[in-house]
Design an enzyme around this catalytic site. Structure first.
Site, PDB file in Angstrom:
ATOM      1  N   ARG A  25       0.839  -1.213   0.000  1.00 46.31           N
ATOM      2  CA  ARG A  25       0.000   0.000   0.000  1.00 46.31           C
ATOM      3  C   ARG A  25       0.868   1.254   0.000  1.00 46.31           C
ATOM      4  O   ARG A  25       0.502   2.273  -0.557  1.00 46.31           O
ATOM      5  CB  ARG A  25      -0.949  -0.002   1.199  1.00 46.31           C
ATOM      6  N   CYS A  46      -6.910 -17.446  15.277  1.00 49.85           N
ATOM      7  CA  CYS A  46      -7.788 -17.289  16.434  1.00 49.85           C
ATOM      8  C   CYS A  46      -9.115 -18.016  16.228  1.00 49.85           C
ATOM      9  O   CYS A  46      -9.858 -18.243  17.177  1.00 49.85           O
ATOM     10  CB  CYS A  46      -8.033 -15.807  16.696  1.00 49.85           C
ATOM     11  N   ASN A 282      19.100  -3.765   9.340  1.00 51.71           N
ATOM     12  CA  ASN A 282      18.404  -4.191   8.113  1.00 51.71           C
ATOM     13  C   ASN A 282      17.376  -5.287   8.383  1.00 51.71           C
ATOM     14  O   ASN A 282      16.674  -5.720   7.473  1.00 51.71           O
ATOM     15  CB  ASN A 282      19.415  -4.707   7.081  1.00 51.71           C
ATOM     16  N   GLY A 287       5.674  -9.405  16.056  1.00 54.06           N
ATOM     17  CA  GLY A 287       4.758 -10.492  16.440  1.00 54.06           C
ATOM     18  C   GLY A 287       5.174 -11.245  17.690  1.00 54.06           C
ATOM     19  O   GLY A 287       5.913 -10.751  18.538  1.00 54.06           O
TER      20      GLY A 287
HETATM   21  P1  FAD Z   1       1.976 -16.383  13.418  1.00 57.85           P
HETATM   22  O1  FAD Z   1       0.694 -15.766  13.060  1.00 57.85           O
HETATM   23  O2  FAD Z   1       1.964 -17.605  14.230  1.00 57.85           O
HETATM   24  O3  FAD Z   1       2.774 -16.631  12.091  1.00 57.85           O
HETATM   25  C1  FAD Z   1       4.055 -17.157  12.112  1.00 57.85           C
HETATM   26  C2  FAD Z   1       4.262 -18.001  10.875  1.00 57.85           C
HETATM   27  O4  FAD Z   1       5.634 -18.070  10.625  1.00 57.85           O
HETATM   28  C3  FAD Z   1       3.800 -19.426  11.074  1.00 57.85           C
HETATM   29  O5  FAD Z   1       2.769 -19.748  10.192  1.00 57.85           O
HETATM   30  C4  FAD Z   1       5.039 -20.267  10.833  1.00 57.85           C
HETATM   31  O6  FAD Z   1       4.773 -21.427  10.068  1.00 57.85           O
HETATM   32  C5  FAD Z   1       5.904 -19.329  10.048  1.00 57.85           C
HETATM   33  N1  FAD Z   1       7.332 -19.587  10.210  1.00 57.85           N
HETATM   34  C6  FAD Z   1       8.021 -19.728  11.364  1.00 57.85           C
HETATM   35  N2  FAD Z   1       9.310 -19.948  11.104  1.00 57.85           N
HETATM   36  C7  FAD Z   1       9.456 -19.948   9.751  1.00 57.85           C
HETATM   37  C8  FAD Z   1      10.551 -20.131   8.897  1.00 57.85           C
HETATM   38  N3  FAD Z   1      11.769 -20.337   9.359  1.00 57.85           N
HETATM   39  N4  FAD Z   1      10.329 -20.076   7.572  1.00 57.85           N
HETATM   40  C9  FAD Z   1       9.085 -19.861   7.068  1.00 57.85           C
HETATM   41  N5  FAD Z   1       8.025 -19.678   7.840  1.00 57.85           N
HETATM   42  C10 FAD Z   1       8.200 -19.718   9.175  1.00 57.85           C
HETATM   43  N6  FAD Z   1      -4.530 -13.868  19.672  1.00 57.85           N
HETATM   44  C11 FAD Z   1      -5.448 -12.967  20.040  1.00 57.85           C
HETATM   45  O7  FAD Z   1      -5.121 -11.796  20.195  1.00 57.85           O
HETATM   46  N7  FAD Z   1      -6.758 -13.339  20.220  1.00 57.85           N
HETATM   47  C12 FAD Z   1      -7.181 -14.621  20.061  1.00 57.85           C
HETATM   48  O8  FAD Z   1      -8.356 -14.925  20.213  1.00 57.85           O
HETATM   49  C13 FAD Z   1      -6.210 -15.585  19.691  1.00 57.85           C
HETATM   50  N8  FAD Z   1      -6.583 -16.873  19.532  1.00 57.85           N
HETATM   51  C14 FAD Z   1      -5.647 -17.768  19.131  1.00 57.85           C
HETATM   52  C15 FAD Z   1      -6.034 -19.092  18.960  1.00 57.85           C
HETATM   53  C16 FAD Z   1      -5.111 -20.032  18.559  1.00 57.85           C
HETATM   54  C17 FAD Z   1      -5.534 -21.445  18.403  1.00 57.85           C
HETATM   55  C18 FAD Z   1      -3.775 -19.639  18.292  1.00 57.85           C
HETATM   56  C19 FAD Z   1      -2.774 -20.657  17.845  1.00 57.85           C
HETATM   57  C20 FAD Z   1      -3.376 -18.337  18.475  1.00 57.85           C
HETATM   58  C21 FAD Z   1      -4.305 -17.390  18.893  1.00 57.85           C
HETATM   59  N9  FAD Z   1      -3.944 -16.070  19.096  1.00 57.85           N
HETATM   60  C22 FAD Z   1      -4.878 -15.154  19.493  1.00 57.85           C
HETATM   61  C23 FAD Z   1      -2.549 -15.624  18.949  1.00 57.85           C
HETATM   62  C24 FAD Z   1      -2.305 -14.995  17.618  1.00 57.85           C
HETATM   63  O9  FAD Z   1      -2.715 -15.865  16.622  1.00 57.85           O
HETATM   64  C25 FAD Z   1      -0.836 -14.664  17.497  1.00 57.85           C
HETATM   65  O10 FAD Z   1      -0.519 -13.720  18.474  1.00 57.85           O
HETATM   66  C26 FAD Z   1      -0.478 -14.096  16.135  1.00 57.85           C
HETATM   67  O11 FAD Z   1      -0.843 -14.967  15.129  1.00 57.85           O
HETATM   68  C27 FAD Z   1       1.025 -13.842  16.080  1.00 57.85           C
HETATM   69  O12 FAD Z   1       1.391 -13.451  14.797  1.00 57.85           O
HETATM   70  P2  FAD Z   1       2.846 -13.779  14.232  1.00 57.85           P
HETATM   71  O13 FAD Z   1       2.912 -13.229  12.867  1.00 57.85           O
HETATM   72  O14 FAD Z   1       3.850 -13.371  15.203  1.00 57.85           O
HETATM   73  O15 FAD Z   1       2.896 -15.365  14.200  1.00 57.85           O
END
Ligand code: FAD
Length: 864
Positions: A25, A46, A282, A287
């Protein structure tokens, strides 16, 4: 912001996808490549538990967007099933493995964003690596769990961990009629909140049949019979489960960052600046994987939530493209649905404030979610923590059926804006009767806090009241200003009782040389009493949150492992508390008390009444009734169950039934038939240290509601194939849903229980004639209609076979296996000359009394 930068993103879900789309964007020229190890990107983590529970029926609904859509609309190079293996910071390259093709490639970056999230913790418990021990993080995990639930239909599951994922999974599994044992090491679930605030959650779990094992842990998991597992808990008990969900928490995924030599913070998350840059300018990180600054303390914290991850994605994108966006801090605003209630919080809990040595004050309020006179109002419990010097808001927690999200969101915003508890008084919030009150619960918490800060009223806390109840002090007096009816439902031991409306005329009864701690149900009348007393020269304080908070505190203080557990027969509650339970409760737990069905002469809808309205209304209605007549009351306040139990116990009325209806409580109370119980000296407020007694009794009341919901009984009078078939289908279904089922076979129904073979027994002529007339066993029963000399029956059996419907004899076996109690009526057997030897093994024999007893303790009773 139009630079032609090559930005690589590791992780394609919450933070990663937000960063990618924001980058586009802001810049049409940037080259954006997003690598995701899993098969799906940008899915709704979630929502995963809700698809397992089938509240979200369509799996596709969770796929918020697809790689194709991201490519088409945003021109983002999305690479699912690509794992980033390492970072070469010198060359500004990453090494990526294509998980499908197996090839490894190097990709150059100008800027790199790490959003790898946090991985579920798997403890080193023996057996934790069994395939039926599962964690929930992504779509693949969800599919695997759902497949077990759909296809293997486990009767029971163990959920390890009572955080929000554990709680959501417990609910999802109950939605799918799987029995759930929730094992939690701490004395409470939802550890981010304070113990007294989660008691409502514990009650909800028990009310919905979750076997809650607090202060316990799973020691080992072993294969058991068939496809099942046996989990052995630390207390030595064993739980059979077709499925174990590990939900004990998550750990930031920092391996990639660590191996690249990036700085890791003291909490174990990737260290970042307020621009979300790692120790390498860099490389940005966002998250669940990062360490954030806590809004209240300013110190480091891990706060793995979707909101922060999404916002951080935007900020990292801004900064990469030359902007200057700052991530201020996280405050831990969270909410979780637990069956009919929500628990929400923002900021610091009291436990954390104590741990960090931060000075605080607190107030509790229990207002209605909207105007009490408008239908659907539900009680809300709100705790506000604030600084004692300037009233700065430090945290808030709330539970209730309605309006928790709105209040926590307002308070989270107020906190963010640096407001104080005084400022809450001035907030102008939306009001019309269906939505709120002219004094919103948030304003109301502000009034109480502000009055306390200004010294208009001094507050007492529940721990002080608890200590006084246990060890009375000569210099302090507890003053209960509630009505007679409320006092009858339970109170704090040792309290003097003067209803607030009589206080002005009875001041002379109150000692002037003591500190008076006034209390009522929720704190309002206690406040009025305190103000009267203060103005008349007494030293007085008001118990914040009143008896409602006191009871929650008391329940938290009581050893949680002793709370009633509706799904276990060996619960410490059994036998111990039942002595103090009214007749109905005693019956539900298996006692042979003979109880008549209630003769209900009036039904009262007390859902619009605020506490103590329902109890008062009940007392009023019963006043003019004759002994033995009953009133049925429907109340919205979840506390009504324990209240009415205590009230009946101490007033000598009989609680004939206690059940939930759409998240509300219905109690049926028979006037007068309980006096013997009351006379036997179990008055709630003077027999036992109240806290333990009341919380245990409350838990027992909840256990009673849960166990009544789980009891079904059936009279099978008919010997017709179709009717017996229907009864067994219902029985098997109810057993699968975790209910205890008793089928009472009488008269022609006995035919279904006969063995197919001829059993030699001695009979007189009439008995022999009955024997010839009655079909020998389930396979010989005929259709009630259109039997057509057996043609109709043959047709039906043919259709059943084609449609894979289990044949009747097998349904009987399945019912026995599922624990359904098949009872043959001894009176009918005697009349018809049927002998025990002729009936199937495993059948029990009993008279009508036993049947009535089982019917009384259940909530469904069918006659077929
Ligand atoms: P994620 O969304 O987990 O994404 C990380 C991604 O990185 C993963 O898919 C993983 O496969 C990928 N990855 C990791 N290492 C590598 C690598 N080396 N190479 C390529 N890919 C990689 N939060 C709330 O606020 N409210 C809720 O109701 C809530 N409910 C939830 C319910 C469940 C069942 C779960 C599992 C989580 C919930 N959460 C909730 C938490 C929320 O989903 C996370 O806080 C959020 O997704 C974090 O975002 P992120 O990008 O840090 O990680």
């Amino acid at each position: 912001m139009g630079e032609k930068k090559r930005v690589l993103i590791v992780g394609g879900v919450a933070g990663g996808a937000s960063a990618a789309t924001r980058l586009r964007r802001l810049s049409e020229d940037a080259e954006i490549v997003m690598f995701e190890r899993g098969e799906h990107v940008s899915f709704a983590n979630c929502g995963l538990p809700y698809h397992i529970g089938e509240v979200i029926p369509q799996r596709e609904s969770l796929l918020v967007t697809t790689p194709e859509m991201l490519r088409k609309r945003y021109r983002i190079d999305v690479r699912p099933r690509h794992e980033v293996l390492s970072i070469d910071r010198q060359a500004k390259e990453i090494v990526v493995r294509n998980l499908q093709a197996g090839a490894e490639i190097r990709e150059r970056y100008d800027a790199l964003i790490l959003s790898p999230g946090a991985a579920p913790i798997r403890p080193s418990v023996p057996g934790a690596d069994h395939p039926q021990v599962m964690t929930l993080r992504n779509i693949a995990d969800m599919d695997a769990i759902k497949r077990v639930v759909d296809e293997e239909r486990p009767a029971n599951a163990v959920v390890i961990g009572g955080g929000y994922i554990g709680l959501e999974m417990a609910e999802a599994l109950r939605e799918r009629n799987v029995g759930v044992t929730l094992v939690e090491l701490a004395p409470q679930v939802f550890a981010a909140a304070d113990t007294e605030m989660v008691q409502a959650v514990h009650d909800q779990l028990r009310l919905h049949g979750v076997d809650l094992r607090l202060k316990n842990s799973v020691e080992r998991i072993e294969p058991s019979e068939g496809n099942a597992l046996a989990a052995t808990l630390q207390d030595g008990s064993a739980v059979d489960a077709g499925l174990v969900i590990m939900a004990i928490g998550v750990r930031p995924e920092v391996t990639l960052a660590k191996e690249a030599g990036l700085a890791i913070g003291e909490t174990g998350g990737i260290a970042v600046s307020d621009r979300l840059q790692t120790s390498d300018p860099n490389i940005y990180a966002i998250g669940d994987a990062i360490e954030v600054k806590h809004f209240v303390t300013g110190g480091p914290a891990l706060i793995p939530l979707a909101g922060p991850a999404n916002r951080q994605g935007r900020i990292a994108a801004d900064n990469i493209l030359g902007g200057d966006s700052v991530y201020q801090s996280s405050q831990g605003t969270a909410i979780c649905k637990v069956f009919d209630i929500a628990i929400g919080m923002t900021g610091m809990s009291e436990r954390l404030l104590k741990k960090q040595g931060i000075a605080y004050e607190k107030v509790y309020v229990h207002p209605q979610s909207h105007a009490g006179y408008y239908p659907g109002a539900r009680p809300l419990s709100l705790k506000l923590l604030f600084a004692p010097n300037d009233g700065r808001i430090l945290g808030a927690q709330a539970t209730g059926q309605d309006g928790v999200d709105k209040r926590i969101d307002v308070l989270a915003t107020a906190m963010r804006a640096g407001m104080s508890a005084h400022d809450l008084v001035d907030l102008e919030l939306t009001y019309a009767p269906p939505y709120g009150s002219a004094k919103d619960p948030v304003n109301y918490a502000g009034f109480v806090a502000s009055n306390s800060l200004k010294g208009i009223v001094g507050l007492a806390q529940p721990d002080e009241a608890w200590a006084l109840a246990e060890h009375p002090r000569p210099d302090t007096l507890l003053l209960d200003v509630r009505t007679e009816a409320e006092v009858a439902a339970g109170g704090i031991p040792g309290a003097m009782h003067i209803p607030v409306d009589e206080l002005r005329d009875r001041l002379s009864e109150i000692p002037k040389d003591k500190m008076i701690i006034a209390y009522c149900k929720v704190g309002l009348r206690g406040y009025l009493a305190t103000r009267q007393l203060m103005q008349r020269g007494f030293a007085a304080r008001n118990l914040t949150g009143g008896y409602t908070t006191y009871k929650a505190y008391a329940a938290a203080r009581t050893n949680p492992t002793e709370a009633a557990s509706p799904t276990t027969n060996d619960s410490p509650m059994n036998g111990k508390e039942n002595a103090n339970m009214p007749a109905a409760a005693a019956t539900s737990s298996g006692s042979k008390a003979s109880v008549e069905p209630a003769d209900v002469v009036k039904e009262i809808d007390a859902t619009a009444l605020q506490c103590p309205g329902p109890i008062m209304r009940l007392a009023e209605e019963l006043k003019d009734l004759k002994d033995g007549k009953a009133v049925s009351v429907l109340a919205a306040d979840p506390g009504f169950g324990p209240d009415v139990t205590g009230w009946c116990r101490s007033t000598g009325n009989r609680l004939a039934d206690l059940a939930t209806e759409h998240g509300m409580i219905r109690a049926t109370v028979v006037k007068g038939i309980g006096r013997e119980t009351a006379a036997s000296g179990d008055h709630a407020s003077n027999s036992h240290p109240q806290a333990a007694g009341s919380s245990a009794a409350d838990s027992a009341a909840l256990a009673q509601i849960a166990s009544m919901k789980k009891h079904k009984s059936m009279v099978v009078f008919s010997g017709d194939f179709d009717k017996v078939m229907a009864s067994l289908i219902i029985a098997n279904g109810a057993a699968a849903m975790g209910s205890k089922v008793t089928m009472f076979f009488t008269f022609w129904g006995l035919s279904a229980l006969r063995k197919p073979q001829n059993v030699k027994v001695s009979k007189n002529l009439i008995e022999k004639m009955f024997g010839w007339m009655m079909p020998r066993g389930a396979d010989k029963l005929t259709l009630s209609k259109m039997n057509m000399g057996g043609m109709g029956l043959a047709m039906i059996k043919g259709i059943m076979k084609r449609k894979n419907v289990t044949p009747l004899p097998e349904l009987i076996q399945a019912a026995q296996k599922a624990g359904v109690t098949l009872v043959a009526c001894t009176m009918s057997m005697d009349l018809m000359g049927i002998k025990k030897e002729e009936l199937l093994d495993g059948v029990e024999y009993a008279g009508v009394g036993a049947y009535l007893d089982s019917a009384e303790s259940g909530n469904v009773n069918l006659f077929i």
